[in-house]
Design a protein around this motif. Structure first.
Motif, PDB file in Angstrom:
ATOM      1  N   TRP A  23       0.832  -1.197   0.000  1.00 31.98           N
ATOM      2  CA  TRP A  23       0.000   0.000   0.000  1.00 31.98           C
ATOM      3  C   TRP A  23       0.870   1.253   0.000  1.00 31.98           C
ATOM      4  CZ3 TRP A  23      -1.408   3.756   3.845  1.00 31.98           C
ATOM      5  CH2 TRP A  23      -2.467   4.565   3.475  1.00 31.98           C
ATOM      6  N   TYR A  26       2.873   1.422  -3.573  1.00 33.56           N
ATOM      7  CA  TYR A  26       2.112   1.796  -4.763  1.00 33.56           C
ATOM      8  C   TYR A  26       1.002   2.791  -4.451  1.00 33.56           C
ATOM      9  CZ  TYR A  26       4.423  -2.345  -6.608  1.00 33.56           C
ATOM     10  OH  TYR A  26       5.358  -3.259  -6.983  1.00 33.56           O
ATOM     11  N   LYS A  27       1.208   3.664  -3.490  1.00 34.40           N
ATOM     12  CA  LYS A  27       0.168   4.565  -3.016  1.00 34.40           C
ATOM     13  C   LYS A  27      -0.330   5.524  -4.098  1.00 34.40           C
ATOM     14  CE  LYS A  27      -0.870   7.275   1.053  1.00 34.40           C
ATOM     15  NZ  LYS A  27      -0.332   7.835   2.282  1.00 34.40           N
ATOM     16  N   GLY A  28       0.553   6.075  -4.913  1.00 35.53           N
ATOM     17  CA  GLY A  28       0.149   7.070  -5.890  1.00 35.53           C
ATOM     18  C   GLY A  28      -0.295   6.515  -7.222  1.00 35.53           C
ATOM     19  N   LEU A  29      -0.161   5.218  -7.432  1.00 37.11           N
ATOM     20  CA  LEU A  29      -0.501   4.641  -8.725  1.00 37.11           C
ATOM     21  C   LEU A  29      -1.979   4.272  -8.800  1.00 37.11           C
ATOM     22  CD1 LEU A  29       2.520   2.243  -9.255  1.00 37.11           C
ATOM     23  CD2 LEU A  29       2.167   4.499 -10.243  1.00 37.11           C
ATOM     24  N   THR A  30      -2.539   4.433  -9.989  1.00 38.79           N
ATOM     25  CA  THR A  30      -3.920   4.012 -10.227  1.00 38.79           C
ATOM     26  C   THR A  30      -3.944   3.098 -11.441  1.00 38.79           C
ATOM     27  OG1 THR A  30      -4.343   5.935 -11.606  1.00 38.79           O
ATOM     28  CG2 THR A  30      -4.892   6.130  -9.269  1.00 38.79           C
ATOM     29  N   ALA A  31      -4.986   2.324 -11.561  1.00 42.62           N
ATOM     30  CA  ALA A  31      -5.131   1.427 -12.704  1.00 42.62           C
ATOM     31  C   ALA A  31      -5.538   2.236 -13.931  1.00 42.62           C
ATOM     32  CB  ALA A  31      -6.185   0.371 -12.403  1.00 42.62           C
ATOM     33  N   PRO A  32      -5.067   1.850 -15.104  1.00 40.98           N
ATOM     34  CA  PRO A  32      -5.452   2.581 -16.315  1.00 40.98           C
ATOM     35  C   PRO A  32      -6.930   2.366 -16.633  1.00 40.98           C
ATOM     36  CG  PRO A  32      -4.160   0.663 -16.883  1.00 40.98           C
ATOM     37  CD  PRO A  32      -4.135   0.762 -15.385  1.00 40.98           C
ATOM     38  N   GLU A  33      -7.545   3.382 -17.210  1.00 47.39           N
ATOM     39  CA  GLU A  33      -8.949   3.293 -17.596  1.00 47.39           C
ATOM     40  C   GLU A  33      -9.052   2.533 -18.924  1.00 47.39           C
ATOM     41  OE1 GLU A  33     -11.706   4.363 -16.035  1.00 47.39           O
ATOM     42  OE2 GLU A  33     -10.512   5.023 -14.316  1.00 47.39           O
TER      43      GLU A  33
END
Length: 82
Positions: A23, A26-33
């Motif tokens: 957590w 990879y706190k700042g990463l988001t999954a691609p849309e």
């Protein structure tokens, strides 16, 4: 006995620690849309159901074979719960 407690404690605490570390990592990463691909989703659901049913059938078969090996009377998919 201590060794067993250490193993079970690591099985409980290990995933929690791993989740906390990831957590923060990879706190700042988001999954691609991406658009939903329905055939892939349907295939995944069908394969999951198929795998579940195969494992369930194998479990039942080996339970019956185990009972037969002990000399007990066994039925595959019995329904005598009255």
């Amino acid at each position: 006995m201590i060794l067993v407690q250490i193993v079970f404690a690591s099985l409980v605490i290990g995933p929690i620690v791993w989740g906390i570390v990831n957590w923060f990592k990879y706190k700042g990463l988001t999954a691609p849309e991406v658009a939903i691909h329905y055939p892939t989703m349907i295939n995944s659901a069908v394969f999951f159901a198929l795998a579940f049913n195969i494992i369930f059938f194998l479990q039942e078969v080996f339970l019956v074979l185990g009972k037969k090996a002990l000399g007990l009377q066994s039925f595959l998919y019995h329904n005598n719960h009255t």
